[in-house]
Write a protein that holds these residues in place. Sequence first.
Motif, PDB file in Angstrom:
ATOM      1  N   THR A 137       0.828  -1.112   0.069  1.00 38.74           N
ATOM      2  CA  THR A 137       0.089  -0.028   0.006  1.00 38.74           C
ATOM      3  C   THR A 137       0.827   1.200  -0.112  1.00 38.74           C
ATOM      4  N   SER A 138       0.225   2.425  -0.303  1.00 43.30           N
ATOM      5  CA  SER A 138       1.104   3.703  -0.009  1.00 43.30           C
ATOM      6  C   SER A 138       0.037   4.434   0.881  1.00 43.30           C
ATOM      7  N   ALA A 139       0.773   4.483   2.064  1.00 43.49           N
ATOM      8  CA  ALA A 139      -0.165   4.989   3.197  1.00 43.49           C
ATOM      9  C   ALA A 139      -0.357   6.342   3.405  1.00 43.49           C
ATOM     10  N   ASP A 140      -0.866   7.023   2.496  1.00 40.91           N
ATOM     11  CA  ASP A 140      -0.786   8.465   2.245  1.00 40.91           C
ATOM     12  C   ASP A 140      -2.116   8.952   1.902  1.00 40.91           C
ATOM     13  N   PHE A 141      -3.251   8.145   2.016  1.00 38.82           N
ATOM     14  CA  PHE A 141      -4.466   8.114   1.080  1.00 38.82           C
ATOM     15  C   PHE A 141      -5.800   8.074   2.232  1.00 38.82           C
ATOM     16  N   PRO A 142      -5.961   8.940   3.085  1.00 36.16           N
ATOM     17  CA  PRO A 142      -7.069   8.838   3.861  1.00 36.16           C
ATOM     18  C   PRO A 142      -8.473   9.248   3.309  1.00 36.16           C
ATOM     19  N   GLY A 180      -1.250  19.165 -10.059  1.00 32.35           N
ATOM     20  CA  GLY A 180      -0.740  18.164  -9.548  1.00 32.35           C
ATOM     21  C   GLY A 180      -1.480  16.915  -9.511  1.00 32.35           C
ATOM     22  N   ALA A 181      -0.733  15.804  -9.432  1.00 34.12           N
ATOM     23  CA  ALA A 181      -1.229  14.285  -9.273  1.00 34.12           C
ATOM     24  C   ALA A 181      -0.231  13.469  -8.792  1.00 34.12           C
ATOM     25  N   GLN A 182      -0.713  12.364  -8.039  1.00 30.24           N
ATOM     26  CA  GLN A 182       0.145  11.298  -7.382  1.00 30.24           C
ATOM     27  C   GLN A 182       0.853  10.523  -8.522  1.00 30.24           C
ATOM     28  N   LYS A 183       2.239  10.497  -8.491  1.00 33.22           N
ATOM     29  CA  LYS A 183       2.788   9.715  -9.818  1.00 33.22           C
ATOM     30  C   LYS A 183       2.271   8.435  -9.629  1.00 33.22           C
ATOM     31  N   GLY A 184       2.030   7.856 -10.902  1.00 35.40           N
ATOM     32  CA  GLY A 184       1.551   6.571 -10.968  1.00 35.40           C
ATOM     33  C   GLY A 184      -0.120   5.937 -10.847  1.00 35.40           C
ATOM     34  N   SER A 185      -0.810   7.333 -10.611  1.00 33.70           N
ATOM     35  CA  SER A 185      -2.026   7.175 -10.054  1.00 33.70           C
ATOM     36  C   SER A 185      -2.960   7.477 -11.177  1.00 33.70           C
ATOM     37  N   ILE A 186      -4.349   7.088 -11.147  1.00 36.55           N
ATOM     38  CA  ILE A 186      -5.289   7.287 -12.201  1.00 36.55           C
ATOM     39  C   ILE A 186      -5.372   8.732 -12.376  1.00 36.55           C
ATOM     40  N   GLN A 187      -5.064   9.706 -11.519  1.00 41.98           N
ATOM     41  CA  GLN A 187      -5.173  11.149 -11.597  1.00 41.98           C
ATOM     42  C   GLN A 187      -4.246  11.730 -12.378  1.00 41.98           C
ATOM     43  N   GLU A 188      -3.100  11.033 -12.678  1.00 37.82           N
ATOM     44  CA  GLU A 188      -2.342  11.550 -13.899  1.00 37.82           C
ATOM     45  C   GLU A 188      -3.098  11.664 -15.121  1.00 37.82           C
ATOM     46  N   GLY A 189      -3.630  10.519 -15.350  1.00 37.90           N
ATOM     47  CA  GLY A 189      -4.675  10.245 -16.658  1.00 37.90           C
ATOM     48  C   GLY A 189      -5.529  11.380 -16.776  1.00 37.90           C
ATOM     49  N   ILE A 190      -6.113  11.821 -15.534  1.00 41.94           N
ATOM     50  CA  ILE A 190      -7.335  12.883 -15.439  1.00 41.94           C
ATOM     51  C   ILE A 190      -6.681  13.822 -15.897  1.00 41.94           C
ATOM     52  N   VAL A 191      -5.502  14.291 -15.392  1.00 42.29           N
ATOM     53  CA  VAL A 191      -5.155  15.651 -15.490  1.00 42.29           C
ATOM     54  C   VAL A 191      -4.516  15.699 -17.226  1.00 42.29           C
ATOM     55  N   GLN A 192      -4.304  14.722 -17.473  1.00 44.06           N
ATOM     56  CA  GLN A 192      -3.777  14.858 -18.907  1.00 44.06           C
ATOM     57  C   GLN A 192      -4.971  14.827 -19.938  1.00 44.06           C
ATOM     58  N   SER A 193      -6.096  14.250 -19.625  1.00 40.31           N
ATOM     59  CA  SER A 193      -7.185  14.177 -20.477  1.00 40.31           C
ATOM     60  C   SER A 193      -8.109  15.308 -20.420  1.00 40.31           C
ATOM     61  N   GLN A 194      -8.413  15.565 -19.014  1.00 41.35           N
ATOM     62  CA  GLN A 194      -9.398  16.830 -18.586  1.00 41.35           C
ATOM     63  C   GLN A 194      -8.776  18.059 -18.399  1.00 41.35           C
ATOM     64  N   PHE A 195      -7.496  18.077 -18.203  1.00 41.89           N
ATOM     65  CA  PHE A 195      -6.818  19.444 -17.920  1.00 41.89           C
ATOM     66  C   PHE A 195      -5.858  19.500 -19.179  1.00 41.89           C
ATOM     67  N   ALA A 251       5.521  11.746  -6.231  1.00 39.66           N
ATOM     68  CA  ALA A 251       5.034  10.121  -5.650  1.00 39.66           C
ATOM     69  C   ALA A 251       4.340  10.330  -4.225  1.00 39.66           C
ATOM     70  N   LYS A 252       4.345  11.230  -3.599  1.00 42.43           N
ATOM     71  CA  LYS A 252       3.597  11.325  -2.191  1.00 42.43           C
ATOM     72  C   LYS A 252       2.683  12.512  -2.011  1.00 42.43           C
ATOM     73  N   ILE A 253       1.269  11.992  -1.819  1.00 43.01           N
ATOM     74  CA  ILE A 253       0.481  13.125  -1.683  1.00 43.01           C
ATOM     75  C   ILE A 253       0.700  14.254  -0.806  1.00 43.01           C
ATOM     76  N   PRO A 254       1.027  13.855   0.602  1.00 44.74           N
ATOM     77  CA  PRO A 254       1.383  15.070   1.280  1.00 44.74           C
ATOM     78  C   PRO A 254       2.534  16.205   0.856  1.00 44.74           C
ATOM     79  N   ASN A 255       3.262  15.641  -0.130  1.00 43.01           N
ATOM     80  CA  ASN A 255       4.220  16.655  -0.881  1.00 43.01           C
ATOM     81  C   ASN A 255       3.610  17.381  -1.925  1.00 43.01           C
TER      82      ASN A 255
END
Length: 282
Positions: free
Chosen positions: A56-61, A165-180, A189-193
Amino acid sequence: MKKVMKWTVILAAIVVLGACGSGKTTGSSAAKESSSAETAGKLAAIKKAGVIRVGTSADFPPFEFHAMVDGTDQIVGADVDMVNAIAEELGVKVKWSDTDFDTMLASLQAGNLDMGVSGISATEERKENMLFTENYYIPKQNVVINKQNMDKYTDIADFKEKKVGAQKGSIQEGIVQSQFADSQLVAIAKIPNLVMEVKSGSLDGLVLEDKIAASYVAQNDDLAIADVEVKSTDDESYSIALPKGSEDLQAELNTILKKLIAEGKIDEFVEKNDKLANDKAK
């Protein structure tokens, strides 16, 4: 003397042939045992070991995050509760591995983990390298911004030529690329950053799932969720990721997940840990 030597040679030959025959039998038996182990599959191996290795990547509350429990730092969250319920059904213990999101996916592909949970979506690209269970949660997407920019960002078009921004390797990367598409993607890599970059003004927006976005906003008074509509698709639903060759484990997990969903347990886990994450932020 010649007869004695003749029979000695014959007996020696019999011993040698017998030894060779014994060797072939042993090799055949070993091959059968190896074949049997392979046939047993991933599920049988996990049950035999008594442990399931979960990444897991435990920065995802509220799905996975760190919290102090009985004086010790532990990984908690909705996914953690779900995995514990799965482990109980399987009769095994859980061994957690907490890494960056993209590192976790790479470990899965390499077979160093038995499964991965961290808001993972079963995209077509990922399906080429991993197996996935049925979806167990469907999230919405939000954009986190600095609160002082609430009036500035009210539409995706407002992020033109801005850094999103989006977390590296996440689905949000694709969302930014397609919708933004007119924005500049910044993947970390890390959401807190990423959150710190939004707070400092280095990022103009950050795309996160709604529950995760709400959790970070609750922890930071200077952040807000922009009144911007981000489209969701089935590809963004959460699944458990598995290494290739885990079809037997996949089938078993699907059965357990259907039971948990039918009993309302997944929603219960999310609600419970959403409250825990928000209480932690206060």
